[in-house]
Design a protein around this motif. Structure first.
Motif, PDB file in Angstrom:
ATOM      1  N   SER A 347      41.528  40.824  30.896  1.00 50.56           N
ATOM      2  CA  SER A 347      40.526  39.310  31.089  1.00 50.56           C
ATOM      3  C   SER A 347      41.876  38.208  29.872  1.00 50.56           C
ATOM      4  N   ALA A 348      40.885  36.777  30.098  1.00 54.54           N
ATOM      5  CA  ALA A 348      41.250  36.122  29.212  1.00 54.54           C
ATOM      6  C   ALA A 348      40.294  34.514  29.049  1.00 54.54           C
ATOM      7  N   GLU A 349      40.952  33.942  27.552  1.00 53.49           N
ATOM      8  CA  GLU A 349      39.681  33.556  27.705  1.00 53.49           C
ATOM      9  C   GLU A 349      40.761  31.982  26.603  1.00 53.49           C
ATOM     10  N   ILE A 350      40.734  31.123  27.252  1.00 53.62           N
ATOM     11  CA  ILE A 350      41.693  29.711  26.781  1.00 53.62           C
ATOM     12  C   ILE A 350      40.932  28.196  25.913  1.00 53.62           C
ATOM     13  N   SER A 363      47.179  28.435  37.121  1.00 51.92           N
ATOM     14  CA  SER A 363      48.723  28.470  36.425  1.00 51.92           C
ATOM     15  C   SER A 363      48.048  29.977  35.145  1.00 51.92           C
ATOM     16  N   ILE A 364      47.548  29.642  34.451  1.00 49.77           N
ATOM     17  CA  ILE A 364      47.795  30.775  33.120  1.00 49.77           C
ATOM     18  C   ILE A 364      47.101  31.989  34.261  1.00 49.77           C
ATOM     19  N   ALA A 365      46.388  32.572  34.853  1.00 42.50           N
ATOM     20  CA  ALA A 365      46.299  33.271  35.184  1.00 42.50           C
ATOM     21  C   ALA A 365      47.607  33.763  36.177  1.00 42.50           C
ATOM     22  N   SER A 366      48.490  33.195  36.841  1.00 45.76           N
ATOM     23  CA  SER A 366      49.417  33.184  37.441  1.00 45.76           C
ATOM     24  C   SER A 366      50.825  34.120  36.130  1.00 45.76           C
ATOM     25  N   VAL A 375      40.229  34.795  34.458  1.00 47.15           N
ATOM     26  CA  VAL A 375      40.598  33.807  33.337  1.00 47.15           C
ATOM     27  C   VAL A 375      39.337  32.736  33.334  1.00 47.15           C
ATOM     28  N   ARG A 376      38.753  32.728  31.845  1.00 44.92           N
ATOM     29  CA  ARG A 376      37.907  32.184  31.648  1.00 44.92           C
ATOM     30  C   ARG A 376      38.557  30.348  30.867  1.00 44.92           C
ATOM     31  N   VAL A 377      38.628  29.443  31.149  1.00 40.98           N
ATOM     32  CA  VAL A 377      39.165  28.178  30.717  1.00 40.98           C
ATOM     33  C   VAL A 377      37.503  27.472  30.059  1.00 40.98           C
ATOM     34  N   ARG A 461      54.405  28.439  38.425  1.00 38.15           N
ATOM     35  CA  ARG A 461      53.452  27.635  39.256  1.00 38.15           C
ATOM     36  C   ARG A 461      52.068  28.770  39.094  1.00 38.15           C
ATOM     37  N   PRO A 462      50.685  28.622  39.648  1.00 33.81           N
ATOM     38  CA  PRO A 462      49.631  28.719  39.439  1.00 33.81           C
ATOM     39  C   PRO A 462      50.249  29.703  41.191  1.00 33.81           C
ATOM     40  N   GLN A 463      49.171  31.055  41.341  1.00 35.24           N
ATOM     41  CA  GLN A 463      49.232  31.990  42.563  1.00 35.24           C
ATOM     42  C   GLN A 463      48.870  31.127  43.814  1.00 35.24           C
ATOM     43  N   GLY A 464      49.020  31.870  45.050  1.00 31.41           N
ATOM     44  CA  GLY A 464      49.145  31.038  45.852  1.00 31.41           C
ATOM     45  C   GLY A 464      49.371  29.754  46.229  1.00 31.41           C
TER      46      GLY A 464
END
Length: 711
Positions: A347-350, A363-366, A375-377, A461-464
């Motif tokens: 997990s990630a929290e920003i 983008s952060i997730a990628s 990922v939680r922003v 770049r973001p995923q997808g």
């Protein structure tokens, strides 16, 4: 055209909670997707239950008598939280002090974009409709409690009031109102003639917190375990680490980790004092960035060559021509870029200020190799932006450092970091020709070239495969001109062309994006055409403008600023206009060039027609900010490129206007209107810049062509 309405839904909740889509638009009569119009207000058996509030603007009335709307926009000083609170308070008849507008975190979908002077325009209808439905439900709940006709009740001060004087707070009625199927009173927003909050100059709802230090920015957050972090960066733009000797830095007190990044070396420490000292102790060998062979002169030469050729002018016409250069400009928001990141295995929290949180999350997730759902922003208020927080490079960097250091971090970019390695307004070159015959302009041509970002400088770049909004904006700037509204004037045939060059340099949308340079250059030419025809600049514009609204704002600044009055030697007035975002603005600037090395704009008068001005005081503040932007970018603020490095590194050499450069007198006149709101945040920059440039030209008897003029 069929009648249109906004869909408003009741959400399954223990308190009154209603929601409406944002960014989808309004539905035609008959509802959306073939629904019956009455299904816009769902019955309890048909309540829309959603797992989250993606794509929705949600209003809740809490038991504590608070009205809460979690805003899918960023507050970066422009006052959008105050404007939305005013819309809600107006339709609910709530006290403004009872309305809370927290910022929504990143959502999986829906419109969370803050930019393009669009926030008030996109929220004005949905917010008012939402509050009107909530009010109708609350009144119905009170009528049932008191066994009186709902039409006899009224609302004020976050209460429902009965004819006999009984009152009930919205909070006390919230649970019952949540069970109301069909309100017993109309749920349409008020007509403008009944507004008592919208249109009234109002202090910011967060003003006290801002001046007392209670307001929290990313740097103020106390996230558990997050340690201060700074980055050593290369001398040139996009330079890279060849090798690093970090032994001395690691041995220093308070140092917790040293981490290599894509373009630097990060130090994590117990305090920023320790982090900066350790950063300065690093021994780094740098490889120069891809821009290293270039400096200003070469970039300007390439831009000039990239400007498309103008076509042949009309036969028998005379020409007024000009070429204009605009330097790179840093956004330089007062609050430096800061992001808190806690990236773990799954997990990630920003936490950071973002105008594009959904794209940022992707983008952060990628970048850290996690699914977006992990990922939680959190969107935090920002201390200024001007387009800088459309990009989220600091957040991605913080996330990568946190992952590598295996601990939460609080990353802060220094002022030098952002000016020398952050995004900036691209440099551009403009070639304009106005052809006139018989005392009028018969053709107007504007060709320009702008610096665009090469693939070397684009971030993750973001995923997808989705392109981030920040990248879209940068490419939009580089691909050639957007319409600069040359149709403001009756100038015959209008021709616009665009070109560009690509450089490995991080660029970003800067307040008023294309128009900030394009319209400025055009307004200078308009003044020169007037001079060529022997006409007064204001009179010439007034006779040539297409729009009644544009003529009205021009007349207002000319009258309020006493256009044409005698000026002492070394002083002059200048005027300019701009029309965009469904709004128009005029600016009159008065300059003193008695000291040619330190010209001072001593007076600015602006007038704007933005349709309904939700908060005239906030709009006046926005216009004041655009006046400072115009003064800065025309007279003194720009960035030089020296062999791939940005020369400027702080406000000591990036000369943005300070108090001593600000007008001694500033006036902003808001034109009355009952039209729907237009855009305002970016509107004033081209008019202010053009007015300052024209005032400078008249005061000095010169024709400035390179901006800022001190370059």
């Amino acid at each position: 055209m069929p009648r249109r309405r906004i869909l408003v839904y009741a959400l399954a909740a223990s308190t009154l909670t209603v929601a409406t889509p944002v960014g989808i638009g309004v539905a035609a009569e008959g509802g959306q997707r073939g629904e019956d119009p009455e299904s816009a207000l769902r019955k309890p058996s048909d309540v829309v239950v959603i797992g989250d509030d993606d794509e929705m603007l949600v209003l809740e009335v809490t038991a504590a008598n608070r009205v809460v709307v979690r805003l899918p926009r960023a507050e970066v000083g422009q006052g959008i939280t105050t404007a939305v609170a005013m819309m809600i308070a107006e339709e609910l008849d709530a006290r403004l002090a009872d309305v809370d507008i927290p910022l929504a975190g990143a959502r999986a979908k829906g419109n969370q974009f803050t930019g393009g002077s669009d926030s008030v325009r996109s929220l004005y209808g949905p917010a008012r409709e939402l509050a009107a439905v909530a009010r109708a439900k609350l009144v119905t709940a009170a009528a049932r409690r008191w066994h009186v006709p709902a039409r006899t009740l009224r609302t004020k001060h976050t209460m429902v009031v009965a004819p006999d004087g009984r009152t009930a707070t919205f909070g006390s009625l919230s649970a019952a109102a949540a069970q109301v199927h069909t309100p017993a009173v109309p749920s349409k927003p008020k007509p403008a003639s009944q507004h008592s909050v919208i249109g009234r100059p109002t202090p910011r709802i967060d003003g006290r917190d801002l001046v007392t230090g209670k307001a929290k920015y990313a740097g103020d957050l106390a996230v558990a375990g997050a340690k201060p972090t700074v980055v050593a960066r290369p001398p040139t733009v996009l330079g890279k680490v060849v090798s690093v000797d970090d032994a001395e830095a690691r041995a220093m007190p308070g140092v917790l980790a040293v981490v290599r990044t894509a373009h630097g070396v990060a130090v994590v420490a117990e305090s920023f004092h320790y982090a900066f000292k350790a950063r300065d102790a690093l021994k780094v060998k740098w490889a120069p960035g891809p821009l290293a062979p270039l400096s200003d002169r070469a970039i300007r030469s390439r831009l000039r060559a990239a400007v498309p050729r103008l076509g042949a002018p009309p036969h028998g016409s005379a020409q007024v021509e000009g070429e204009f250069e605009f330097a790179f400009v840093s956004h330089a928001p007062m609050e430096v870029l800061t992001a808190v990141a806690d990236v773990r295995a799954r997990s990630a929290e920003i936490w950071f200020s973002s105008q594009t949180p959904g794209d940022a999350r992707a983008s952060i997730a990628s970048a850290v190799g996690l699914p977006q759902s992990s990922v939680r922003v959190h969107v935090v208020r920002g201390g200024g932006s001007f387009g800088r927080r459309l990009a989220y490079d600091a957040a991605i960097e913080a996330a990568l450092i946190s992952k590598a250091a295996r601990r939460p971090v609080k990353l802060m970019w220094s002022r030098s970091d952002d000016i020398r390695h952050g995004r900036m307004r691209p440099a551009s070159h403009h070639r304009i020709r106005a052809s006139h015959a018989g005392g009028r302009v018969v053709a107007f041509s504007h060709a320009m070239a702008s610096v665009g970002e090469s693939s070397e400088s684009l971030g993750p770049r973001p995923q997808g495969g989705m392109t981030t909004t920040a990248h879209v904006d940068a490419r939009k700037v580089s691909a050639g001109p957007m319409p600069s509204d040359s149709g403001l004037y009756n100038f015959g045939a209008i021709d616009q062309k665009g070109g560009g060059i690509e450089l490995a340099i991080p660029l970003g949308a800067w307040r008023s994006v294309d128009s900030g340079t394009m319209r400025t250059a055009e307004e200078i030419i308009v003044d020169e055409v007037a001079h060529s025809l022997g006409k007064d600049p204001v009179a010439f514009r007034r006779a040539t403008l297409r729009s009644k609204a544009a003529k009205a704002v021009l007349d207002k600044v000319a009258s309020a600023g006493k256009w044409g009055r005698p000026m002492p030697k070394g002083r002059a007035q200048g005027v300019a206009l701009h029309e965009e975002y469904g709004s128009c603005v005029a600016c009159l600037a008065e300059i003193d060039v008695t000291d040619p090395h330190h010209p001072r704009v001593v007076k600015v008068v602006m007038a704007a027609d933005v349709g309904t001005a939700v908060n005239p005081r906030g709009l006046q503040a926005q216009l004041m900010g655009t006046a400072i932007d115009g003064i800065s970018t025309i007279l003194q603020a720009g960035l030089h490129i020296d062999r791939g490095a940005v020369r400027e590194g702080s406000f000591a050499d990036f000369h943005y206007a300070r108090q001593r450069h600000s007008p001694l007198r500033f006036e902003a006149h808001i034109m009355p209107s009952r039209k729907a709101p237009g855009g305002a945040g970016e509107l004033g920059v081209p008019a202010a810049a053009g007015a300052v440039a024209n005032a400078y030209a008249r005061a000095t008897g010169t024709r400035p062509r390179r901006f800022p003029i001190n370059f």
